[in-house]
Motif scaffolding. Structure first.
Motif, PDB file in Angstrom:
ATOM      1  N   VAL A 175       0.980  -1.136  -0.153  1.00 36.01           N
ATOM      2  CA  VAL A 175      -0.192   0.045  -0.025  1.00 36.01           C
ATOM      3  C   VAL A 175       0.869   1.229   0.016  1.00 36.01           C
ATOM      4  O   VAL A 175       0.521   2.235  -0.844  1.00 36.01           O
ATOM      5  CB  VAL A 175      -0.906  -0.002   1.216  1.00 36.01           C
ATOM      6  N   ILE A 176       1.978   1.169   0.843  1.00 39.24           N
ATOM      7  CA  ILE A 176       2.941   2.356   0.790  1.00 39.24           C
ATOM      8  C   ILE A 176       3.399   2.636  -0.754  1.00 39.24           C
ATOM      9  O   ILE A 176       3.465   3.639  -1.205  1.00 39.24           O
ATOM     10  CB  ILE A 176       4.102   2.166   1.728  1.00 39.24           C
ATOM     11  N   ARG A 177       3.918   1.399  -1.353  1.00 39.58           N
ATOM     12  CA  ARG A 177       4.329   1.783  -2.460  1.00 39.58           C
ATOM     13  C   ARG A 177       3.439   2.270  -3.526  1.00 39.58           C
ATOM     14  O   ARG A 177       3.594   3.302  -4.360  1.00 39.58           O
ATOM     15  CB  ARG A 177       4.994   0.396  -2.997  1.00 39.58           C
ATOM     16  N   GLU A 178       2.290   1.674  -3.731  1.00 37.67           N
ATOM     17  CA  GLU A 178       1.250   1.666  -4.565  1.00 37.67           C
ATOM     18  C   GLU A 178       0.408   3.205  -4.432  1.00 37.67           C
ATOM     19  O   GLU A 178      -0.131   3.781  -5.564  1.00 37.67           O
ATOM     20  CB  GLU A 178       0.655   0.457  -4.908  1.00 37.67           C
ATOM     21  N   ARG A 179       0.162   3.092  -3.106  1.00 38.14           N
ATOM     22  CA  ARG A 179      -0.971   4.267  -2.920  1.00 38.14           C
ATOM     23  C   ARG A 179      -0.467   5.357  -2.193  1.00 38.14           C
ATOM     24  O   ARG A 179      -1.023   6.560  -2.540  1.00 38.14           O
ATOM     25  CB  ARG A 179      -2.175   3.609  -2.242  1.00 38.14           C
ATOM     26  N   ALA A 236      15.870   1.446  -0.508  1.00 35.87           N
ATOM     27  CA  ALA A 236      15.860   0.260  -1.295  1.00 35.87           C
ATOM     28  C   ALA A 236      14.982  -0.613  -1.321  1.00 35.87           C
ATOM     29  O   ALA A 236      14.339  -1.247  -2.121  1.00 35.87           O
ATOM     30  CB  ALA A 236      17.442  -0.360  -0.866  1.00 35.87           C
ATOM     31  N   GLU A 237      14.302  -0.846   0.051  1.00 33.78           N
ATOM     32  CA  GLU A 237      13.115  -1.619   0.098  1.00 33.78           C
ATOM     33  C   GLU A 237      12.057  -1.020  -0.526  1.00 33.78           C
ATOM     34  O   GLU A 237      11.315  -1.833  -1.242  1.00 33.78           O
ATOM     35  CB  GLU A 237      12.887  -1.869   1.671  1.00 33.78           C
ATOM     36  N   LEU A 238      11.720   0.269  -0.614  1.00 30.72           N
ATOM     37  CA  LEU A 238      10.698   0.711  -1.332  1.00 30.72           C
ATOM     38  C   LEU A 238      10.797   0.480  -2.674  1.00 30.72           C
ATOM     39  O   LEU A 238       9.807   0.188  -3.268  1.00 30.72           O
ATOM     40  CB  LEU A 238      10.563   2.148  -0.940  1.00 30.72           C
ATOM     41  N   VAL A 239      11.980   0.465  -3.369  1.00 28.97           N
ATOM     42  CA  VAL A 239      12.210  -0.019  -4.793  1.00 28.97           C
ATOM     43  C   VAL A 239      12.293  -1.213  -5.070  1.00 28.97           C
ATOM     44  O   VAL A 239      12.462  -1.556  -6.246  1.00 28.97           O
ATOM     45  CB  VAL A 239      12.839   1.076  -5.596  1.00 28.97           C
ATOM     46  N   GLY A 240      12.363  -2.197  -3.926  1.00 27.51           N
ATOM     47  CA  GLY A 240      12.480  -3.538  -4.264  1.00 27.51           C
ATOM     48  C   GLY A 240      13.946  -4.138  -4.734  1.00 27.51           C
ATOM     49  O   GLY A 240      13.877  -4.766  -5.104  1.00 27.51           O
ATOM     50  N   LYS A 267      14.565   6.295  -8.802  1.00 24.67           N
ATOM     51  CA  LYS A 267      13.535   5.162  -8.901  1.00 24.67           C
ATOM     52  C   LYS A 267      12.388   5.501  -8.073  1.00 24.67           C
ATOM     53  O   LYS A 267      11.012   5.232  -8.429  1.00 24.67           O
ATOM     54  CB  LYS A 267      14.250   3.908  -8.517  1.00 24.67           C
ATOM     55  N   LEU A 268      12.407   6.083  -6.917  1.00 15.99           N
ATOM     56  CA  LEU A 268      11.400   6.533  -6.260  1.00 15.99           C
ATOM     57  C   LEU A 268      10.520   7.705  -7.040  1.00 15.99           C
ATOM     58  O   LEU A 268       9.236   7.405  -6.769  1.00 15.99           O
ATOM     59  CB  LEU A 268      11.858   7.336  -4.837  1.00 15.99           C
ATOM     60  N   HIS A 269      11.221   8.456  -7.666  1.00 15.47           N
ATOM     61  CA  HIS A 269      10.487   9.493  -8.321  1.00 15.47           C
ATOM     62  C   HIS A 269       9.664   8.718  -9.614  1.00 15.47           C
ATOM     63  O   HIS A 269       8.384   9.092  -9.714  1.00 15.47           O
ATOM     64  CB  HIS A 269      11.401  10.524  -9.138  1.00 15.47           C
ATOM     65  N   GLU A 270       9.987   7.573 -10.001  1.00 19.41           N
ATOM     66  CA  GLU A 270       9.546   6.982 -11.162  1.00 19.41           C
ATOM     67  C   GLU A 270       8.114   6.131 -10.377  1.00 19.41           C
ATOM     68  O   GLU A 270       7.106   5.861 -11.329  1.00 19.41           O
ATOM     69  CB  GLU A 270      10.389   5.776 -11.710  1.00 19.41           C
ATOM     70  N   ILE A 271       8.181   5.777  -9.343  1.00 17.81           N
ATOM     71  CA  ILE A 271       7.001   5.404  -8.796  1.00 17.81           C
ATOM     72  C   ILE A 271       6.126   6.199  -8.027  1.00 17.81           C
ATOM     73  O   ILE A 271       5.079   5.714  -7.363  1.00 17.81           O
ATOM     74  CB  ILE A 271       7.357   4.182  -7.792  1.00 17.81           C
ATOM     75  N   GLY A 272       6.580   7.602  -8.118  1.00 20.68           N
ATOM     76  CA  GLY A 272       5.263   8.648  -7.972  1.00 20.68           C
ATOM     77  C   GLY A 272       5.694   9.607  -6.970  1.00 20.68           C
ATOM     78  O   GLY A 272       5.025  10.629  -6.487  1.00 20.68           O
ATOM     79  N   CYS A 273       6.944   9.441  -6.214  1.00 21.29           N
ATOM     80  CA  CYS A 273       7.340  10.296  -5.362  1.00 21.29           C
ATOM     81  C   CYS A 273       7.784  11.878  -6.040  1.00 21.29           C
ATOM     82  O   CYS A 273       8.416  11.955  -6.936  1.00 21.29           O
ATOM     83  CB  CYS A 273       8.662   9.988  -4.517  1.00 21.29           C
ATOM     84  N   GLN A 274       7.310  12.827  -5.249  1.00 22.13           N
ATOM     85  CA  GLN A 274       7.681  14.221  -5.893  1.00 22.13           C
ATOM     86  C   GLN A 274       8.990  14.545  -5.025  1.00 22.13           C
ATOM     87  O   GLN A 274       9.726  14.959  -5.809  1.00 22.13           O
ATOM     88  CB  GLN A 274       6.678  15.069  -5.344  1.00 22.13           C
TER      89      GLN A 274
END
Length: 279
Positions: free
Chosen positions: A125-129, A145-149, A174-181
């Motif tokens: 949920v943290i990663r996706e939402r 690192a854990e957040l981006v797998g 990579k965190l930006h790629e999954i939605g982090c500003q």
């Protein structure tokens, strides 16, 4: 005295008050803000470690968040330990519907003693939402690192900043790629305790390094919570993101240096340094 900006702390309860909501209350008070809180999980915890975790019922978290939002003007949010996927989902729903400003996510995935503080569903949920709903996140290298797998083993505490920076920069991208500003990867455990800020805005990344010196201290319990809450307080008081990061880093450093002994393990910082000593 004028009204203080209100900061909402969504986090776990630490009986030793070094981390979690009770520590956030102290940090907010020290930095000229007023904290309202929503407890997500109870822990059996002391300065010597985490010995048990019990998430709060998700519906109770939901009611708390929406009741607070209906009552007070929230100027910033600090999200810490979530405990379960159900609770993480409720928090994501709250952010999506209420749209509070200046949301700071401190992705507390496990304690410094190694205890898991969120289940697998919660991590998803943290990663996706949650990540896309936050203005800035404040992971350390392992958490990023854990957040981006990925495995964070490529970074050791003894590595030089020059060898560490490319790895940190890659994690932020990579965190930006999954939605982090905004991403602040904290480096208090590194040989050179620098913090790295990366911001994605209008299709481009800007970055800034905040230099630091690693402190030899046992008063390090809850430093991640304090940094994220201090950052939220800075944003609540109208500071820019770089100004808020710089202020949070300075606050944590001073609070560690001014700490006094509590407990037999890794004790808390002195969140309220500078106040008059008791009579």
């Amino acid at each position: 005295m004028g009204a203080r900006p209100i900061v909402l702390s969504i986090a776990g309860y630490d009986p030793s008050s070094g981390a979690g909501v009770t520590a956030d209350i102290k940090t907010a008070a020290a930095l000229g803000c007023y904290a309202v809180t929503c407890i997500t999980a109870l822990t059996v915890q002391s300065t010597q470690g985490v010995f048990g975790v019990e998430p709060v019922r998700a519906e109770l978290v939901r009611q708390t968040l929406f009741r607070l939002a209906d009552d007070v003007a929230i100027a910033a949010v600090r999200i810490g330990m979530l405990g379960s996927g159900e609770v993480a989902g409720v928090v994501a729903d709250f952010l999506r519907q209420s749209k509070p400003p200046n949301v700071v996510l401190d992705p507390v995935l496990r304690s410094s003693s190694g205890a898991s503080l969120v289940d697998a569903q919660g991590l998803g949920v943290i990663r996706e939402r949650l990540l896309p709903l936050c203005d800035v996140i404040t992971p350390n290298v392992d958490e990023a690192a854990e957040l981006v797998g990925e495995n964070s083993g490529a970074v050791a505490s003894s590595d030089s900043w020059e060898s560490t920076l490319p790895r940190i920069r890659g994690l932020a991208a990579k965190l930006h790629e999954i939605g982090c500003q905004g991403v602040v990867i904290t480096g208090g455990h590194l040989a050179e305790a620098n913090d790295y800020l990366s911001v994605w805005d209008a299709g481009r990344i800007t970055e800034q390094v905040f230099p630091g010196v690693r402190l030899d201290s046992r008063a390090t319990h809850g430093t991640g919570c304090a940094f994220a809450t201090a950052l939220a307080c800075g944003l609540a008081r109208g500071h820019s993101l770089p100004e808020a990061v710089d202020g949070a880093k300075a606050y944590v450093r001073r609070a560690i240096l001014e700490a006094y002994a509590v407990g037999q393990g890794n004790g808390p910082m002195n969140h309220l340094y500078g106040l008059d000593e008791p009579n």
